[in-house]
Write a protein that holds these residues in place. Structure first.
Motif, short mmCIF file in Angstrom:
data_model
loop_
_atom_site.label_atom_id
_atom_site.label_comp_id
_atom_site.label_asym_id
_atom_site.label_seq_id
_atom_site.Cartn_x
_atom_site.Cartn_y
_atom_site.Cartn_z
N GLN A 1 0.97 -1.02 -0.91
CA GLN A 1 -0.21 -0.05 0.48
C GLN A 1 1.07 1.07 -0.20
OE1 GLN A 1 -3.47 0.02 0.18
NE2 GLN A 1 -2.49 -2.22 -0.32
N ARG A 2 -0.29 2.68 -0.65
CA ARG A 2 0.91 3.82 -0.88
C ARG A 2 0.55 4.26 0.38
NH1 ARG A 2 1.41 9.16 -5.22
NH2 ARG A 2 1.83 10.01 -3.43
N TYR A 3 1.61 4.85 1.28
CA TYR A 3 1.03 5.65 2.67
C TYR A 3 1.56 6.89 2.76
CZ TYR A 3 -2.06 6.75 6.69
OH TYR A 3 -2.67 6.82 7.09
N ASP A 4 1.66 7.75 2.57
CA ASP A 4 2.64 9.10 2.72
C ASP A 4 2.63 8.96 4.36
OD1 ASP A 4 3.19 9.07 0.19
OD2 ASP A 4 0.76 10.94 0.06
N LEU A 5 4.14 9.47 4.47
CA LEU A 5 4.08 10.08 6.10
C LEU A 5 4.27 11.96 5.94
CD1 LEU A 5 5.61 7.48 7.24
CD2 LEU A 5 3.25 7.70 7.49
N ARG A 6 3.72 12.72 6.97
CA ARG A 6 4.37 13.77 7.02
C ARG A 6 5.95 14.20 8.17
NH1 ARG A 6 1.43 18.28 6.78
NH2 ARG A 6 -0.81 17.54 7.14
N ARG A 7 6.63 14.65 7.20
CA ARG A 7 7.61 14.71 7.79
C ARG A 7 7.72 15.57 9.29
NH1 ARG A 7 10.82 15.11 2.51
NH2 ARG A 7 10.95 12.83 1.61
N PRO A 8 8.65 15.72 10.26
CA PRO A 8 8.83 16.41 11.17
C PRO A 8 8.60 17.86 10.51
CG PRO A 8 10.56 14.85 11.95
CD PRO A 8 9.97 14.44 10.34
N ASP A 9 8.93 18.78 9.50
CA ASP A 9 9.02 19.37 8.60
C ASP A 9 8.42 19.69 7.58
OD1 ASP A 9 9.62 17.98 6.51
OD2 ASP A 9 11.69 19.08 6.06
N GLY A 10 7.31 19.22 8.05
CA GLY A 10 6.21 19.43 7.51
C GLY A 10 5.79 18.90 5.73
N THR A 11 7.38 18.69 5.44
CA THR A 11 7.03 17.66 4.22
C THR A 11 6.77 16.22 4.08
OG1 THR A 11 9.09 17.49 3.74
CG2 THR A 11 8.72 19.54 3.25
N TRP A 12 6.19 16.17 3.01
CA TRP A 12 5.62 14.54 3.03
C TRP A 12 6.49 13.79 2.31
CZ3 TRP A 12 0.89 13.48 4.94
CH2 TRP A 12 -0.07 14.63 4.99
N GLU A 13 6.77 12.61 2.48
CA GLU A 13 7.61 11.75 2.02
C GLU A 13 6.39 10.04 1.52
OE1 GLU A 13 10.99 8.31 3.58
OE2 GLU A 13 10.94 10.71 4.19
N GLU A 14 6.31 10.03 0.49
CA GLU A 14 6.00 9.08 -0.21
C GLU A 14 7.00 7.12 0.51
OE1 GLU A 14 4.99 6.50 -3.97
OE2 GLU A 14 4.81 8.47 -4.44
N ARG A 15 5.91 6.46 0.72
CA ARG A 15 6.25 5.34 1.69
C ARG A 15 5.29 4.51 1.06
NH1 ARG A 15 9.38 5.36 6.83
NH2 ARG A 15 10.80 7.12 6.51
N HIS A 16 5.44 3.10 1.29
CA HIS A 16 4.86 1.96 1.19
C HIS A 16 5.21 1.19 2.14
CE1 HIS A 16 5.35 3.62 -2.57
NE2 HIS A 16 4.80 3.67 -3.36
N TRP A 17 3.91 0.25 2.27
CA TRP A 17 4.37 -0.17 3.45
C TRP A 17 3.15 -2.05 3.22
CZ3 TRP A 17 5.74 0.98 7.62
CH2 TRP A 17 6.46 2.57 7.43
N ALA A 18 3.61 -3.37 3.99
CA ALA A 18 2.71 -5.02 3.40
C ALA A 18 2.12 -4.56 4.38
CB ALA A 18 3.59 -5.72 2.74
N PRO A 19 1.36 -4.35 5.23
CA PRO A 19 0.46 -4.65 6.47
C PRO A 19 0.53 -6.20 6.53
CG PRO A 19 -0.26 -3.08 6.14
CD PRO A 19 0.69 -3.17 4.30
N ARG A 20 0.22 -6.69 7.65
CA ARG A 20 -0.26 -7.91 8.57
C ARG A 20 -0.94 -7.53 9.24
NH1 ARG A 20 -0.69 -13.53 11.07
NH2 ARG A 20 -0.08 -14.96 10.01
N ASN A 21 -2.52 -7.68 9.33
CA ASN A 21 -3.27 -7.17 10.77
C ASN A 21 -4.27 -9.00 10.82
OD1 ASN A 21 -3.27 -4.96 9.65
ND2 ASN A 21 -3.96 -4.95 8.12
N SER A 22 -3.63 -9.14 12.40
CA SER A 22 -3.98 -9.75 12.91
C SER A 22 -4.80 -9.57 14.20
CB SER A 22 -3.05 -11.32 14.02
OG SER A 22 -1.91 -11.23 12.67
N PRO A 23 -6.21 -10.29 14.42
CA PRO A 23 -6.66 -10.21 15.49
C PRO A 23 -6.25 -10.58 16.66
CG PRO A 23 -7.53 -12.25 14.90
CD PRO A 23 -6.31 -11.88 13.81
N VAL A 24 -6.33 -9.87 17.96
CA VAL A 24 -5.98 -10.51 18.98
C VAL A 24 -7.40 -10.98 20.04
CG1 VAL A 24 -5.69 -9.44 22.19
CG2 VAL A 24 -4.12 -7.98 19.60
N LEU A 25 -6.80 -12.34 20.14
CA LEU A 25 -8.35 -12.71 20.59
C LEU A 25 -8.23 -13.25 21.88
CD1 LEU A 25 -8.80 -15.81 18.11
CD2 LEU A 25 -9.36 -13.53 18.50
N GLY A 26 -9.21 -13.35 22.77
CA GLY A 26 -9.64 -13.45 24.14
C GLY A 26 -9.59 -11.78 25.13
#
Length: 87
Positions: free
Chosen positions: A62-87
């Protein structure tokens, strides 16, 4: 709940800014240079499926842009794995 130092470096965030902040407020699709953001919608759909099915889901890169501390943007790419927390 918690944020590791490695996660903070990867997301250009501080622990104080993240802990206690709702997920989609901490990482909104806000970059004005990205006219068709899909990060929030795709992540929300994946998390909804994890809750519904009770099973982990791997998302494609996934493309997900992050705001740098100086206010500019950096394009990042992530491959998340989402898991449930059971119990």
């Amino acid at each position: 709940v918690a944020a590791t130092d490695a996660y903070l470096r990867a997301t250009l965030q501080t622990r104080e800014a993240l802990v206690g902040c709702p997920l989609f407020e901490a990482f909104p699709d806000a970059n004005p240079g990205n006219p068709t953001p899909t990060g929030v919608a795709n992540l929300r759909a994946s998390l909804d499926a994890v809750l519904r099915d009770g099973a982990a889901r791997e998302m494609p890169v996934q493309r997900y842009d992050l705001r740098r501390p100086d206010g500019t943007w950096e394009e990042r790419h992530w491959a998340p794995r989402n898991s449930p927390v059971l119990g």
